[in-house]
Motif scaffolding. Structure first.
Motif, short mmCIF file in Angstrom:
data_model
loop_
_atom_site.label_atom_id
_atom_site.label_comp_id
_atom_site.label_asym_id
_atom_site.label_seq_id
_atom_site.Cartn_x
_atom_site.Cartn_y
_atom_site.Cartn_z
N ALA B 81 0.82 -1.22 0.00
CA ALA B 81 0.00 0.00 0.00
C ALA B 81 0.85 1.26 0.00
O ALA B 81 1.95 1.31 0.58
CB ALA B 81 -0.91 -0.01 1.23
N LEU B 82 0.33 2.29 -0.64
CA LEU B 82 0.93 3.61 -0.66
C LEU B 82 0.02 4.60 0.06
O LEU B 82 -1.22 4.43 0.03
CB LEU B 82 1.14 4.10 -2.10
N VAL B 83 0.60 5.62 0.65
CA VAL B 83 -0.22 6.66 1.28
C VAL B 83 -1.21 7.24 0.28
O VAL B 83 -2.36 7.55 0.61
CB VAL B 83 0.67 7.74 1.91
N SER B 84 -0.77 7.37 -0.96
CA SER B 84 -1.62 7.94 -2.01
C SER B 84 -2.79 7.04 -2.41
O SER B 84 -3.67 7.47 -3.15
CB SER B 84 -0.78 8.25 -3.25
N ASP B 85 -2.82 5.82 -1.90
CA ASP B 85 -3.97 4.93 -2.14
C ASP B 85 -5.15 5.28 -1.23
O ASP B 85 -6.24 4.73 -1.41
CB ASP B 85 -3.58 3.47 -1.90
N SER B 86 -4.93 6.12 -0.27
CA SER B 86 -6.01 6.52 0.65
C SER B 86 -7.13 7.17 -0.14
O SER B 86 -6.92 8.19 -0.81
CB SER B 86 -5.47 7.49 1.71
N ALA B 87 -8.30 6.59 -0.06
CA ALA B 87 -9.44 7.05 -0.87
C ALA B 87 -10.65 6.21 -0.48
O ALA B 87 -10.58 5.35 0.40
CB ALA B 87 -9.14 6.90 -2.36
N LEU B 88 -11.73 6.47 -1.20
CA LEU B 88 -12.96 5.72 -1.02
C LEU B 88 -13.07 4.70 -2.16
O LEU B 88 -12.85 5.05 -3.32
CB LEU B 88 -14.12 6.72 -1.11
N TYR B 89 -13.39 3.47 -1.82
CA TYR B 89 -13.44 2.40 -2.82
C TYR B 89 -14.86 1.82 -2.88
O TYR B 89 -15.45 1.50 -1.85
CB TYR B 89 -12.43 1.31 -2.49
N PHE B 90 -15.35 1.70 -4.12
CA PHE B 90 -16.70 1.17 -4.33
C PHE B 90 -16.63 -0.09 -5.18
O PHE B 90 -15.98 -0.12 -6.24
CB PHE B 90 -17.57 2.19 -5.07
N CYS B 91 -17.35 -1.11 -4.72
CA CYS B 91 -17.58 -2.31 -5.49
C CYS B 91 -18.95 -2.18 -6.16
O CYS B 91 -19.85 -1.53 -5.61
CB CYS B 91 -17.56 -3.51 -4.54
N ALA B 92 -19.11 -2.75 -7.35
CA ALA B 92 -20.40 -2.67 -8.04
C ALA B 92 -20.64 -3.94 -8.83
O ALA B 92 -19.70 -4.62 -9.26
CB ALA B 92 -20.43 -1.46 -8.97
N VAL B 93 -21.91 -4.25 -9.03
CA VAL B 93 -22.31 -5.40 -9.83
C VAL B 93 -23.37 -4.94 -10.83
O VAL B 93 -24.16 -4.04 -10.54
CB VAL B 93 -22.88 -6.53 -8.94
N ARG B 94 -23.32 -5.53 -12.00
CA ARG B 94 -24.34 -5.16 -12.99
C ARG B 94 -25.60 -5.97 -12.74
O ARG B 94 -25.56 -7.19 -12.59
CB ARG B 94 -23.83 -5.40 -14.41
N ASP B 95 -26.73 -5.25 -12.72
CA ASP B 95 -28.03 -5.88 -12.54
C ASP B 95 -28.47 -6.48 -13.88
O ASP B 95 -28.58 -5.76 -14.87
CB ASP B 95 -29.04 -4.83 -12.06
N TRP B 96 -28.69 -7.79 -13.89
CA TRP B 96 -29.03 -8.47 -15.14
C TRP B 96 -30.37 -8.02 -15.71
O TRP B 96 -30.59 -8.09 -16.91
CB TRP B 96 -29.06 -9.98 -14.92
N ASN B 97 -31.26 -7.60 -14.86
CA ASN B 97 -32.59 -7.24 -15.34
C ASN B 97 -32.62 -5.85 -15.97
O ASN B 97 -33.33 -5.61 -16.95
CB ASN B 97 -33.60 -7.30 -14.19
N THR B 98 -31.89 -4.94 -15.37
CA THR B 98 -31.96 -3.54 -15.80
C THR B 98 -30.70 -3.06 -16.50
O THR B 98 -30.70 -1.98 -17.09
CB THR B 98 -32.21 -2.63 -14.59
N ASP B 99 -29.62 -3.81 -16.41
CA ASP B 99 -28.31 -3.41 -16.93
C ASP B 99 -27.68 -2.26 -16.16
O ASP B 99 -26.65 -1.73 -16.57
CB ASP B 99 -28.38 -3.05 -18.42
#
Lengths: 114, 113
Positions: B81-99
Motif C-alpha cells: 500500500a501507498l499513502v496515495s492509495d487513501s481514498a474511497l473504494y466502491f464495489c459494483a455489480v451489474r443488474d441483469w434485469n436492468t443493466d
C-alpha cells in the motif's frame, strides 16, 4: 481519465433558485447517468438516458429533471432548489456494449443550498 | 435482486503492507463485477472489472481483484500500500434485469506512513 466534464464543480445557491448542472462527454457514448452521493458516501441513481430523447428516472426519487437533446450533453435541472438538495452530483457515461460496458464518471458537482 | 456488500466502512493499513478491501455479491446468473476508486473532491475512477476468464483481474495503479465463486466474493487487493492509495473504494455489480450498476456502500481506505 475519461473525457466527461461537469460544470460547475462547486455551487452555493439560495433556496428557491433554479439551477442547471451541466454534463458533457466527448466519447460518443449512448448511455448517460446522474447519481446523487450522500455525505455518508452512498451513490444513488437518479436519472439515466440510453440515447437522444430518451430519459428515465432512477432508483432514488428526485425533484430534478433531465434532458437529452444531443448525444454529448445531459444537463440536470432543479426548478427550485432546497436545502435537502445539498449533495454531490456525479454524471457518468458508457457505450452500449451490453453487460460488459464500463461507466466512466465526471469529477462531480458539489451543491450547497442555503 | 442483485446486490453487493462491503462489510467494512473503513480499512486502515500501514504503508508498504498488503491491503484488502472486501466485497461480496449476490446475483442470479453470471456476475459482472467492478471496482471504482474516489479520491477527495473527485468523481469515481474505474479500476478494474471481472467479466469472465481468469479469477485474478489486474487493474490500474497496481490493484488486482480476486473473483471467488464459491465464496461469492470479489476482494480488491494490492501487495504494497501507498499513502496515495487513501481514498474511497466502491464495489459494483451489474443488474441483469436492468443493466444498471448496483454500487456497494463504499469502504474508506486509510494508509498510514
Amino acid at each position: 481519465e475519461a473525457d466527461i466534464y461537469q460544470t460547475p464543480r462547486y455551487l452555493v445557491i439560495g433556496t428557491g433558485k433554479k439551477i442547471t448542472l451541466e454534463c458533457s462527454q466527448t466519447m460518443g457514448h449512448d448511455k448517460m447517468y446522474w447519481y446523487q452521493q450522500d455525505p455518508g458516501m452512498e451513490l444513488h441513481l437518479i436519472h439515466y438516458s440510453y440515447g437522444v430523447n430518451s430519459t428515465e428516472k432512477g432508483d432514488l426519487s428526485s425533484e430534478s429533471t433531465v434532458s437529452r437533446i444531443r448525444t454529448e450533453h445531459f444537463p440536470l435541472t432543479l426548478e427550485s432548489a432546497r436545502p435537502s438538495h445539498t449533495s454531490q452530483y456525479l454524471c457518468a457515461s458508457s457505450e452500449s456494449r451490453g453487460r460488459q460496458e464500463t461507466q466512466y464518471f465526471g469529477p462531480g458537482t458539489r451543491l450547497l443550498v442555503l | 435482486a442483485q446486490s453487493v456488500a462491503q462489510p467494512e466502512d473503513q480499512v486502515n493499513v500501514a504503508e508498504g503492507n498488503p491491503l484488502t478491501v472486501k466485497c461480496t455479491y449476490s446475483v442470479s446468473g453470471n456476475p459482472y463485477l467492478f471496482w471504482y476508486v474516489q479520491y477527495p473532491n473527485r468523481g469515481l475512477q474505474f479500476l478494474l472489472k471481472y467479466i469472465t476468464g481468469d479469477n485474478l483481474v489486474k487493474g490500474s495503479y497496481g490493484f488486482e481483484a480476486e473473483f471467488n465463486k464459491s465464496q461469492t466474493s470479489f476482494h480488491l487487493k494490492k501487495p504494497s500500500a501507498l499513502v496515495s492509495d487513501s481514498a474511497l473504494y466502491f464495489c459494483a455489480v451489474r443488474d441483469w434485469n436492468t443493466d444498471k450498476l448496483i454500487f456497494g456502500t463504499g469502504t474508506r481506505l486509510q494508509v498510514f506512513p
